[in-house]
Design an enzyme around this catalytic site. Structure first.
Site, short mmCIF file in Angstrom:
data_model
loop_
_atom_site.label_atom_id
_atom_site.label_comp_id
_atom_site.label_asym_id
_atom_site.label_seq_id
_atom_site.Cartn_x
_atom_site.Cartn_y
_atom_site.Cartn_z
N GLU A 17 0.84 -1.21 0.00
CA GLU A 17 0.00 0.00 0.00
C GLU A 17 0.88 1.26 0.00
OE1 GLU A 17 -2.63 1.50 -0.33
OE2 GLU A 17 -4.39 0.28 0.09
N ARG A 111 -7.42 1.83 13.13
CA ARG A 111 -6.04 2.19 12.78
C ARG A 111 -6.04 3.12 11.60
NH1 ARG A 111 -4.66 0.15 7.98
NH2 ARG A 111 -5.26 -1.96 7.34
N ASP A 131 -11.26 -4.79 12.20
CA ASP A 131 -11.70 -6.15 12.45
C ASP A 131 -12.31 -6.72 11.17
OD1 ASP A 131 -12.83 -8.54 13.24
OD2 ASP A 131 -13.67 -7.75 15.09
N ASN A 163 -9.57 5.47 2.59
CA ASN A 163 -8.65 4.87 1.63
C ASN A 163 -8.09 5.91 0.66
OD1 ASN A 163 -7.23 2.53 0.80
ND2 ASN A 163 -9.06 1.30 1.15
N ASP A 211 -9.95 1.02 -3.83
CA ASP A 211 -8.93 1.05 -2.77
C ASP A 211 -8.08 2.32 -2.90
OD1 ASP A 211 -6.83 0.43 -0.96
OD2 ASP A 211 -7.13 -1.71 -1.25
#
Length: 300
Positions: A17, A111, A131, A163, A211
């Protein structure tokens, strides 16, 4: 349009990423999020170096700090950290923490995810619920603007999976992906204040999960799809899909233009959930006939 895909050497990741092309060093920096690894592909050497970020569980993005050679701003869990790395050594270390967002037990599973510097050098980064069992139903994420010497600003709340993000400085537009919404939104962006307003959907896919993202010098955006084998080239003004760049693996995570002429599209992928090879490879795409825009370093 003919284009060519080629994996870079030793660019394999679990979840690649945050690709950032640094003109000064002619290097592509990127991360392997869930194993807290930093990577640097050296264009001239055609070689990839990697380092474990000591004492950390996550490394969500890596952006060079303006005016400080060998210093990077990295997302570590919910902390914005300054990291020292020479780009070669196998270990990198956090020097100091600049900020922490969403402290407290309520956000323990959140996060930081993708982050970039805007055209003025502000760090813009957001959080997500981490999660996998409940990834899409929780909207506890937020998108932030970190400007040197000023308090943190919340650009957007009610975020599912913060994202991809990119800017068109010529048109004062900001593009942002909340993957949980399956779309890309365009915002009016005030470069003086860092405020984003007037969202408009410019890309939506009911099946493939958007993404990471980048932009070319013509203002077209390139959208990586985590579940779709594809990077879509889209004209955000008309919402027309101009090109579908296909890959031999499913989980396409992000993209950035680089190379000496900014005409190579570097694309990160993931092998999460036991995806077969070549999943996790980092690719360079040539022959697209376009150039990207220089990426900003962080002023922090």
């Amino acid at each position: 349009m003919p284009y060519k895909l080629e994996p870079i050497p030793n660019g394999e990741t679990l979840i690649g990423e945050g690709p950032h092309w640094d003109i000064e060093t002619q290097s592509l920096y990127f991360v392997d999020i869930d194993v807290a690894k930093l990577l640097r592909y050296d264009y001239k050497q055609n070689k990839t170096y990697s380092a474990v970020l000591e004492g950390e569980k996550f490394a969500s993005f890596i952006i060079p700090v303006e005016g400080e050679s060998g210093k990077f701003v990295v997302g570590c869990d919910r902390r914005i950290a300054i990291v020292a790395w020479d780009g070669v050594s196998a270990i990198a270390k956090v020097e100091r923490v600049v900020n922490e967002v969403q402290p407290g037990k309520e956000f323990v599973l959140n996060r930081l995810n993708d982050g970039k510097a805007d055209p003025r050098g502000r760090l813009v980064a957001g959080t997500m619920y981490n999660d996998q069992k409940d990834l899409f139903s929780q909207r506890k994420g937020e998108l932030y603007s970190f400007e040197k010497g000023k308090p943190v600003k919340v650009i957007k709340s009610d975020v599912g999976i913060s994202n991809g993000l990119t800017w068109n400085e010529k048109t004062n537009k900001f593009y942002f992906i909340d993957s949980a919404d399956f779309d890309v939104k365009e915002y009016d962006y005030n470069l003086d204040t860092g405020v984003a307003s007037n969202p408009r959907v410019v890309f939506k896919h009911d099946t493939y999960l958007p993404d990471g993202m980048t932009i070319d010098s013509d203002g077209n955006i390139y959208i990586a799809t985590f579940t779709g084998h594809t990077v879509y080239k889209v004209n955000p003004s008309t919402t027309e899909i101009l090109l579908e760049i296909k890959f031999p693996c499913k989980q396409i995570t992000s993209a950035a233009f680089g190379g000496p002429n900014l005409d190579i599209l570097y694309v990160t992928t993931s092998r999460l959930n036991d995806q077969p090879s070549p999943a996790g490879s980092t690719y360079k795409v040539t022959g697209l006939g376009v150039r990207g825009l220089p990426m900003s370093k962080a002023r922090i």
